[in-house]
Design a protein around this motif. Structure first.
Motif, PDB file in Angstrom:
ATOM      1  N   ARG A 119       0.829  -1.206   0.000  1.00  0.00           N
ATOM      2  CA  ARG A 119       0.000   0.000   0.000  1.00  0.00           C
ATOM      3  C   ARG A 119       0.867   1.261   0.000  1.00  0.00           C
ATOM      4  N   GLN A 120       2.020   1.186   0.644  1.00  0.00           N
ATOM      5  CA  GLN A 120       2.934   2.327   0.630  1.00  0.00           C
ATOM      6  C   GLN A 120       3.432   2.603  -0.791  1.00  0.00           C
ATOM      7  N   ALA A 121       3.720   1.541  -1.530  1.00  0.00           N
ATOM      8  CA  ALA A 121       4.155   1.687  -2.920  1.00  0.00           C
ATOM      9  C   ALA A 121       3.043   2.307  -3.754  1.00  0.00           C
ATOM     10  N   TYR A 122       1.809   1.877  -3.505  1.00  0.00           N
ATOM     11  CA  TYR A 122       0.659   2.428  -4.228  1.00  0.00           C
ATOM     12  C   TYR A 122       0.512   3.917  -3.945  1.00  0.00           C
ATOM     13  N   GLU A 271       2.600  -4.562  -8.886  1.00  0.00           N
ATOM     14  CA  GLU A 271       1.192  -4.269  -9.197  1.00  0.00           C
ATOM     15  C   GLU A 271       0.742  -2.990  -8.498  1.00  0.00           C
ATOM     16  N   ALA A 272       1.175  -2.794  -7.257  1.00  0.00           N
ATOM     17  CA  ALA A 272       0.806  -1.590  -6.505  1.00  0.00           C
ATOM     18  C   ALA A 272       1.356  -0.333  -7.174  1.00  0.00           C
ATOM     19  N   ASN A 354      -3.440  -5.673 -17.582  1.00  0.00           N
ATOM     20  CA  ASN A 354      -4.666  -5.701 -16.791  1.00  0.00           C
ATOM     21  C   ASN A 354      -4.972  -4.340 -16.184  1.00  0.00           C
ATOM     22  N   CYS A 355      -3.930  -3.669 -15.716  1.00  0.00           N
ATOM     23  CA  CYS A 355      -4.107  -2.336 -15.127  1.00  0.00           C
ATOM     24  C   CYS A 355      -4.549  -1.311 -16.174  1.00  0.00           C
TER      25      CYS A 355
END
Length: 358
Positions: A119-122, A271-272, A354-355
């Motif tokens: 989540r930090q990477a996101y 992915e994040a 996908n993203c």
């Protein structure tokens, strides 16, 4: 209080008896201090500019001023951590041969040196992407390079070849395997050059140093607040920011890790990063830029491997080392990370697709 700091703060109108300073952060380039003012809740960050790295600090000041003015006019609610002017209206204070800047300290914020949660990477990718999105209409050609050629892969490859030609025979022998890898992967330079001048691959105003410590998070919610450290804010390709996030976020260990079994890509972090970046930049990136999302990681990792190897062949004149072979270890580390990228290319490209399609 340090007498130099007293002189600097005097330029901002602060008397020595109303402020206190303490060393702050873990950065290695610039000296940083937390400044507290008696009777005021607002704190500030005072930072010197390392002129061994940034030859003309006034370029930094002008770039930040231009971008700050644009954002204030077009996105006034965006939190942009620009410089506080001196009492005489200058962007930086100049004392005893050194330039200093003062910025506001963001309350209830925290910066991390390493990531412990995707989540930090996101959040970081979203914030760096937001800055780029808001600057999409800004004329990046107005920005001068604070470090010329910083992310220029052609320059870094030429520097490597020059170092190779001039290196001591013993160094070349010990680095022979990594030299072979550097030459074998030169197709990355050629691939970049095939797109370099495309109108669909524009220069943008980019941060250029997207390591996690250049992001502020909310201490309470752990949500991203804003990006900081704007020394390298200059014109460049989008791959500089996205690729640097991939290079520095995907592995749990830094380039200084000598155990290569620990160097692998954390798929969930990849992915994040892509999701967070595309949340902001998905509608801005051109078709060519979208095609180069995965390549951005290869570009930055290969370039950093070249830089470490070049410095090793030049007998460690640029990067600080604590033992003679450290730059060679860093090189091995980065080539291992690059090999992970190629080995997992289908999986990673599938995530990108996908993203992009979600």
């Amino acid at each position: 209080m340090n007498s130099i700091i007293e002189q600097v703060l005097d330029k901002y109108g602060y008397a020595a008896d109303e402020v206190k300073s303490e060393k702050y952060g873990t950065g290695h380039i610039n000296s940083t201090y937390l400044i507290s003012v008696s009777g005021k809740d607002q704190k500030c960050i005072l930072q010197s500019i390392n002129q061994n790295v940034f030859k003309d600090p006034l370029i930094i000041a002008e770039n930040v001023r231009l971008v700050g003015s644009y954002l204030k006019e077009n996105y006034p609610s965006y939190l942009f951590v620009g410089s506080i002017p001196t009492s005489s209206g200058e962007e930086m204070a100049f004392v005893d041969g050194t330039y200093w800047r003062l910025t506001y300290f963001i309350a209830n914020s925290i910066a991390y040196d390493t990531l412990s949660d995707p989540r930090q990477a996101y959040e970081a990718a979203e914030q760096f992407g937001k800055l780029s999105k808001f600057l999409d209409g800004f004329d990046a050609s107005l920005l001068r390079p604070s470090i010329p050629g910083f992310h220029d892969l052609n320059l870094r490859f030429d520097q490597f070849k020059e170092a190779l030609n001039n290196a001591d025979a013993g160094l070349k022998s010990r680095a022979s395997e990594q030299i072979e890898k550097a030459l074998r992967h030169s197709f990355i330079v050629d691939y970049f050059n095939s797109y370099k001048n495309s109108a669909d691959f524009p220069d943008r105003a980019m941060h250029h140093d997207t390591k996690i410590s250049n992001m502020l998070f909310d201490k309470t919610t752990n949500e991203g607040i804003c990006v900081i450290d704007l020394d390298t804010l200059m014109a460049g390709k989008f791959i500089s920011d996205l690729g640097d996030m991939m290079r520095t976020y995907l592995c749990a260990f830094s380039e200084n890790e000598p155990d290569m079994d620990k160097i692998f890509i954390r798929i969930e972090y990849f992915e994040a990063i892509v999701k967070g970046y595309l949340k902001e930049m998905g509608s801005i990136l051109t078709a060519t830029e979208k095609e180069l999302i995965l390549f951005s990681g290869k570009y930055l990792i290969y370039m950093q491997a070249l830089r470490f190897l070049t410095d090793y062949l030049n007998e460690n004149v640029y990067y600080p080392v604590i033992y003679p072979e450290q730059n060679l270890v860093r090189t091995v580390n980065q080539f291992k990370l690059l090999s992970e990228f190629f080995n997992k290319e289908k999986i990673l490209q599938g995530i990108v697709d996908n993203c992009l399609n979600s």
